[in-house]
Design a protein around this motif. Structure first.
Motif, PDB file in Angstrom:
ATOM      1  N   ILE A   1       0.746  -1.194   0.041  1.00  0.00           N
ATOM      2  CA  ILE A   1      -0.121   0.040   0.173  1.00  0.00           C
ATOM      3  C   ILE A   1       0.725   1.022   0.180  1.00  0.00           C
ATOM      4  CG2 ILE A   1      -1.538   1.368   1.493  1.00  0.00           C
ATOM      5  CD1 ILE A   1      -3.050  -1.285   2.280  1.00  0.00           C
ATOM      6  N   ILE A   2       1.786   1.274   0.890  1.00  0.00           N
ATOM      7  CA  ILE A   2       2.813   2.505   0.930  1.00  0.00           C
ATOM      8  C   ILE A   2       3.457   2.727  -0.588  1.00  0.00           C
ATOM      9  CG2 ILE A   2       4.881   3.365   2.017  1.00  0.00           C
ATOM     10  CD1 ILE A   2       3.788   2.311   4.538  1.00  0.00           C
ATOM     11  N   ASP A   3       3.934   1.406  -0.920  1.00  0.00           N
ATOM     12  CA  ASP A   3       4.650   1.703  -2.228  1.00  0.00           C
ATOM     13  C   ASP A   3       3.850   2.169  -3.258  1.00  0.00           C
ATOM     14  OD1 ASP A   3       7.070   0.758  -1.221  1.00  0.00           O
ATOM     15  OD2 ASP A   3       6.953  -1.531  -1.773  1.00  0.00           O
ATOM     16  N   TRP A   4       2.443   1.632  -3.500  1.00  0.00           N
ATOM     17  CA  TRP A   4       1.559   2.315  -4.505  1.00  0.00           C
ATOM     18  C   TRP A   4       1.305   3.592  -4.302  1.00  0.00           C
ATOM     19  CZ3 TRP A   4       1.421   0.435  -9.236  1.00  0.00           C
ATOM     20  CH2 TRP A   4       1.591  -1.000  -9.355  1.00  0.00           C
ATOM     21  N   ARG A   5       1.127   3.795  -3.063  1.00  0.00           N
ATOM     22  CA  ARG A   5       0.698   5.503  -2.539  1.00  0.00           C
ATOM     23  C   ARG A   5       2.063   6.227  -2.881  1.00  0.00           C
ATOM     24  NH1 ARG A   5      -1.448   7.772   3.089  1.00  0.00           N
ATOM     25  NH2 ARG A   5      -1.282   9.915   2.356  1.00  0.00           N
ATOM     26  N   ARG A   6       3.172   6.222  -2.634  1.00  0.00           N
ATOM     27  CA  ARG A   6       4.415   6.609  -3.076  1.00  0.00           C
ATOM     28  C   ARG A   6       4.630   6.674  -4.541  1.00  0.00           C
ATOM     29  NH1 ARG A   6       8.961   3.463  -0.993  1.00  0.00           N
ATOM     30  NH2 ARG A   6       8.012   4.018   1.055  1.00  0.00           N
ATOM     31  N   ALA A   7       4.289   5.684  -5.210  1.00  0.00           N
ATOM     32  CA  ALA A   7       4.465   5.660  -6.702  1.00  0.00           C
ATOM     33  C   ALA A   7       3.464   6.636  -7.350  1.00  0.00           C
ATOM     34  CB  ALA A   7       4.411   4.346  -7.315  1.00  0.00           C
ATOM     35  N   GLY A   8       2.226   6.652  -6.871  1.00  0.00           N
ATOM     36  CA  GLY A   8       1.046   7.383  -7.388  1.00  0.00           C
ATOM     37  C   GLY A   8       1.297   9.001  -7.085  1.00  0.00           C
ATOM     38  N   ALA A   9       1.999   8.942  -5.779  1.00  0.00           N
ATOM     39  CA  ALA A   9       2.063  10.433  -5.419  1.00  0.00           C
ATOM     40  C   ALA A   9       3.367  11.112  -6.295  1.00  0.00           C
ATOM     41  CB  ALA A   9       2.653  10.530  -4.145  1.00  0.00           C
TER      42      ALA A   9
END
Length: 68
Positions: free
Chosen positions: A7-15
């Motif tokens: 979740i953190i990785d995908w959130r970071r990538a999206g941001a």
């Protein structure tokens, strides 16, 4: 825990994608990067705290079971 890391990785990538593809000045871009970095750090600290608490609970339960 891999789910939470995902979740953190995908959130970071999206941001990051949103930051770098949005037409902004350098000053605005740096401000956005700082803000998103702070959010990710806050999320990571929360996950660390939750994981630490859960690990302590598991250790205490294992100690209790070993005594019995």
């Amino acid at each position: 825990m891999s789910f939470l890391h995902g979740i953190i990785d995908w959130r970071r990538a999206g941001a990051l994608a949103g930051i770098f593809f949005a037409p902004k000045s350098g000053k605005e871009l740096r401000s956005d990067i700082k803000e998103k970095g702070s959010e990710v750090l806050k999320d990571a600290k929360g996950i660390y705290a939750d994981t630490s608490t859960k690990a302590k609970e598991i250790i205490e339960e294992a100690k209790h079971q070993r005594r019995n």
